[in-house]
Design an enzyme around this catalytic site. Structure first.
Site, short mmCIF file in Angstrom:
data_model
loop_
_atom_site.label_atom_id
_atom_site.label_comp_id
_atom_site.label_asym_id
_atom_site.label_seq_id
_atom_site.Cartn_x
_atom_site.Cartn_y
_atom_site.Cartn_z
N TYR A 183 0.84 -1.20 0.00
CA TYR A 183 0.00 0.00 0.00
C TYR A 183 0.88 1.25 0.00
CZ TYR A 183 -3.33 3.48 1.68
OH TYR A 183 -4.10 4.61 1.81
N ASP A 184 1.92 1.23 0.85
CA ASP A 184 2.80 2.40 0.92
C ASP A 184 3.52 2.62 -0.40
OD1 ASP A 184 2.04 2.94 3.46
OD2 ASP A 184 3.70 1.88 4.41
N GLU A 222 8.10 6.65 20.83
CA GLU A 222 6.87 5.98 21.29
C GLU A 222 6.64 4.68 20.54
OE1 GLU A 222 3.60 8.71 20.80
OE2 GLU A 222 4.62 10.26 21.97
N LYS A 280 4.23 2.40 18.32
CA LYS A 280 3.13 2.68 17.39
C LYS A 280 2.07 1.59 17.59
CE LYS A 280 2.02 3.98 12.69
NZ LYS A 280 0.87 3.11 12.56
N ASP A 340 -1.15 -0.57 17.08
CA ASP A 340 -1.89 -0.99 15.89
C ASP A 340 -3.39 -1.05 16.23
OD1 ASP A 340 -2.34 -1.75 13.36
OD2 ASP A 340 -1.49 -3.76 13.53
N ARG A 359 -11.57 8.82 13.21
CA ARG A 359 -10.83 9.72 12.33
C ARG A 359 -11.59 9.99 11.03
NH1 ARG A 359 -4.79 8.38 10.43
NH2 ARG A 359 -5.79 6.59 9.48
N GLU A 378 -5.13 6.01 20.56
CA GLU A 378 -5.46 4.80 19.80
C GLU A 378 -6.30 3.84 20.65
OE1 GLU A 378 -4.13 5.30 16.93
OE2 GLU A 378 -4.01 3.39 15.88
N TYR A 424 -2.01 9.91 23.26
CA TYR A 424 -0.70 10.48 22.92
C TYR A 424 -0.76 11.95 22.51
CZ TYR A 424 -2.40 8.79 18.36
OH TYR A 424 -3.16 8.53 17.26
N LYS A 478 9.26 11.34 17.47
CA LYS A 478 8.62 12.66 17.46
C LYS A 478 9.64 13.70 17.93
CE LYS A 478 3.99 10.87 18.36
NZ LYS A 478 2.81 10.79 19.21
N LYS A 489 8.23 1.35 10.76
CA LYS A 489 7.41 0.13 10.80
C LYS A 489 8.30 -1.10 10.89
CE LYS A 489 3.03 1.44 9.42
NZ LYS A 489 2.27 0.82 8.39
N CYS A 522 -12.06 -34.55 -8.99
CA CYS A 522 -12.41 -33.79 -7.79
C CYS A 522 -12.31 -34.70 -6.56
CB CYS A 522 -13.83 -33.24 -7.91
SG CYS A 522 -14.39 -32.47 -6.38
N CYS A 527 -16.10 -35.32 -5.20
CA CYS A 527 -17.20 -35.99 -5.90
C CYS A 527 -16.71 -36.87 -7.04
CB CYS A 527 -18.21 -34.98 -6.41
SG CYS A 527 -17.58 -33.96 -7.73
N CYS A 586 -13.98 -28.03 -10.66
CA CYS A 586 -14.87 -29.18 -10.63
C CYS A 586 -16.18 -28.71 -11.28
CB CYS A 586 -15.12 -29.61 -9.18
SG CYS A 586 -16.53 -30.74 -9.04
N CYS A 601 -21.67 -31.59 -6.26
CA CYS A 601 -20.41 -31.84 -5.54
C CYS A 601 -20.62 -31.34 -4.12
CB CYS A 601 -19.27 -31.08 -6.21
SG CYS A 601 -17.76 -31.12 -5.23
S1 IVH Z 1 0.92 10.47 16.46
C1 IVH Z 1 -0.30 13.29 12.57
N1 IVH Z 1 1.60 8.43 17.93
O1 IVH Z 1 -0.76 5.73 13.63
C2 IVH Z 1 -0.68 12.05 13.24
N2 IVH Z 1 0.09 8.03 16.15
O2 IVH Z 1 -0.45 7.10 10.54
C3 IVH Z 1 0.02 11.95 14.55
N3 IVH Z 1 -0.67 5.72 15.97
O3 IVH Z 1 -3.11 8.17 12.75
C4 IVH Z 1 -0.25 10.68 15.19
N4 IVH Z 1 0.45 4.93 17.68
O4 IVH Z 1 -3.77 6.39 14.49
C5 IVH Z 1 0.87 8.84 16.88
N5 IVH Z 1 2.29 6.70 19.34
C6 IVH Z 1 1.55 7.12 18.31
C7 IVH Z 1 0.73 6.24 17.57
C8 IVH Z 1 0.02 6.74 16.48
C9 IVH Z 1 -0.40 4.63 16.71
C10 IVH Z 1 -1.55 5.71 14.77
C11 IVH Z 1 -2.48 6.90 14.68
C12 IVH Z 1 -2.05 7.62 13.45
C13 IVH Z 1 -1.36 6.54 12.68
C14 IVH Z 1 -0.22 7.08 11.84
#
Ligand code: IVH
Length: 594
Positions: free
Chosen positions: A47-48, A127, A129, A131, A150, A185, A234, A298, A322, A413, A416, A431, A437
């Site tokens: 996707y990216d 931090e 991330k 999911d 969102r 999240e 966050y 950050k 990631k 098959c 069947c 089949c 079947c």
């Molecule tokens: S900061 C401008 N911190 O990951 C967006 N996001 O694409 C700033 N997420 O939309 C988000 N852990 O839903 C931030 N420690 C974290 C996060 C976090 C998960 C999610 C969030 C965000 C997406 C990033």
């Protein structure tokens, strides 16, 4: 050469324009599936790549950039009108991400350049991330007032009633005048996810993220309450001057004081420290009871964050790193063959169950028999499988070959015994015993009663299987004979079939004794002939008899039908079993011509 294989520099304006529209179409489709249907049908990496390619082409040819390009937005416009809309006062955007540690240095260099700095004056907040699903919560004079998803980043859904059911979200944050917005999240603990799936075999969720999203957007808040959702905060923002953290670390400390759980974080001064953080988090990832898919870097100072601002939909101050897809080695114990509703055979490798990233993987699809041949697979091989997020696991290589003979392509098959057929030189094998079947029939009946086909209420997978097993409905025609075949009294005597549900089912069946031609064509379950194309076919042929008797030239007049689909239709209509089915079912239903 297709423009897709050219570097962006080599693309002509015309090719670039064409590729941009293809990329936008694909990104919109994947966004729609993800945001509106909780389905990930492509890996994050793939996707990216699509988004990156779109960005690169738009940067090379700015004239081609459309104001509503997905590069400017995130998510997908909300389709359902289940919830009221909520406008975000500050857009909820998204993080740019990388799988590559080199890019982290480049990202910081860019930020320095943007601010015209010679030296690196930044310190950072690292931090995890999470999911999950992002959430915005508005507090008015200290009391939780609104909570929203969102959505497309600008407009989300009002899910306040559901969010009130999440235990670790404070409903009151004390005597704070004015508006406070907290973002973070929502996630489902991995243990809850397994419990939920084990207790509900009929409708399992593929990932904790899908489960969190589905539970958060459920119409019945008591269901949300039963799902043990949790929240990590966050972000905080307020119009109250007393709420004025100056760094991201202070944001998290303040959130903790206000009784929020915050995601795991550390303070650091260098990228090397961040890389060390990433490595440490990756090592302990499997011990956590929540899914993370990476870490976030950050820039700590909120004043610097503000100066850096955003490019497109991503901040220049924060970056997601990631984790690579997780791999594991296991053994192929057997190869099973599935027969789908159109008769297509799919080999599936049955594995020694293995835990990858918290999910037990015990089988993996091999898609088709060519794949077995290409990979030269045999039972007993040790294979490398990969799982990335919620994308279905796949075999990426052989770790240790076995001397067992290679798996052979079947000629009959396995369910069947019918001789298998191949359409042209397609790699798929079918089949042809569409209605009898046993493996195919149940799947076909389930399809036949589904929304896009006859849309018969009251028949879930479980009920169809039961009706089939007791011999009451062996094929779709039997549905229309249920009453005359003594079905009511048989069902009356069975557990789980109340009087009301039987009479609702009969009503639903009787309501469908008239059906539009396009729906009927969809219901035939011809391979690759779904609802959209069936509309074109019905528009062209007008009656079922015209369609049955169609020749190749006529089918060629339907634009969306390529050579392969045309041959599939011809092969289907050349089979007497199918023609008899169409003839017989018309004794019980009326097909409405176009
Ligand atoms: S900061 C401008 N911190 O990951 C967006 N996001 O694409 C700033 N997420 O939309 C988000 N852990 O839903 C931030 N420690 C974290 C996060 C976090 C998960 C999610 C969030 C965000 C997406 C990033």
């Amino acid at each position: 050469m297709s423009s897709k294989f050219k570097s962006v520099e080599e693309l002509t304006l015309l090719e670039a324009n064409k590729e941009i529209s293809e990329l936008i179409k694909m990104i919109r489709y994947y966004d729609d599936m993800y945001y509106n249907y909780n389905k990930s049908i492509i890996s994050d990496v793939e996707y990216d790549k699509l988004r990156l390619r779109l960005n690169e082409i738009e940067t090379r040819y700015p004239v081609l950039k459309n104001s509503n390009s997905p590069s400017n937005s995130i998510g997908a416009p909300i389709k359902s009108n289940k919830f009221k809309s909520v406008q975000h006062s500050i857009p909820m955007l998204s993080l740019s991400n990388t799988f590559n540690k080199e890019d982290i240095y480049k990202f910081i260099e860019k930020a320095k350049k943007y601010l015209k700095l010679n030296e690196n004056v930044f310190d950072y907040c690292f931090e995890q991330k999470i999911d999950g699903v992002s959430l915005s919560i508005i507090y008015n004079n200290g009391t939780l007032q609104t909570a929203s998803t969102r959505g497309d980043g600008y407009v989300g859904e009002d899910i306040t009633n559901n969010v009130l059911q999440i235990n670790n979200i404070p409903k009151n944050i004390g005597n704070i005048d004015g508006i406070v917005e907290v973002r973070g999240e929502v996630y489902m603990p991995i243990s809850t996810f397994h419990e939920l799936n084990n207790n509900n075999k009929d409708k399992t969720f593929s990932t904790t993220r899908n489960a969190a999203s589905g539970s958060l957007r459920h119409l019945d808040s008591s269901v949300t309450a039963s799902r043990n959702l949790m929240f990590f905060a966050y972000y905080i923002n307020s119009n109250n001057n007393e709420i004025n953290p100056s760094t991201q670390i202070e944001v998290l400390e303040l959130l903790k004081k206000l009784k929020f759980d915050v995601c795991n974080y550390e303070h650091g001064n260098t990228i090397e420290q961040f890389i060390d953080y990433c490595d440490r988090i990756q090592q302990i990832r499997n011990t956590l009871d929540y899914e993370i898919d990476g870490t976030v870097l950050k820039i700590n100072s909120l004043a610097i964050q503000k100066k850096l601002g955003f490019v497109g939909r991503n901040p220049r101050h924060s970056l997601a790193y990631k984790f690579p897809a997780a791999q594991a080695i296991t053994v192929i114990n057997n190869i099973e063959i599935n027969v789908g509703r159109t008769g297509k055979l799919t080999p599936v490798a049955i594995l020694d169950p293995i835990n990858i990233q918290g999910s037990i993987i015990s089988k993996v699809t091999l898609h088709n028999f060519k794949e077995i041949q290409n990979k030269k697979l045999s039972i007993g091989d040790e294979i490398i499988i990969e799982r990335s997020g919620d994308v279905i696991p796949k075999i990426v290589g052989i770790h240790k070959k076995n001397n067992n003979p290679m798996i052979e392509i079947p000629i009959a098959c396995p369910y069947c015994g019918s001789s298998l057929i191949q359409i042209d030189d397609s790699i798929d094998i079918f089949c042809p015993n569409h209605y009898s079947c046993p493996e195919q029939a149940i799947r076909y009946i389930i399809y036949f009663v589904s929304k896009q086909c006859f849309d018969i209420d009251g028949l879930g997978n479980k009920q169809v299987k039961e009706l089939y097993d007791i011999g009451l409905v062996k094929n779709p025609i039997d549905l229309f004979k249920l009453e005359s075949n003594n079905g009511i009294s048989i069902l009356n005597n069975r557990k789980g079939w109340g009087k009301q549900s039987i009479s609702n089912l009969l009503l639903s069946i009787n309501n469908r004794r008239e059906i539009q031609l396009n729906r009927f064509i969809t219901s035939l379950g011809i391979h690759e002939i779904g609802g959209t194309i069936a509309i074109d076919i019905a528009d062209y042929f007008k009656t079922i008899d015209n369609f049955i008797n169609a020749n190749k030239d006529e089918l060629c007049n339907i634009k969306k039908l390529g050579e392969r689909r045309i041959n599939t239709i011809i092969q289907f209509m050349n089979n007497d079993i199918n023609l008899n089915f169409i003839k017989e079912i018309q004794q019980y239903i009326k097909i409405i011509n176009k």
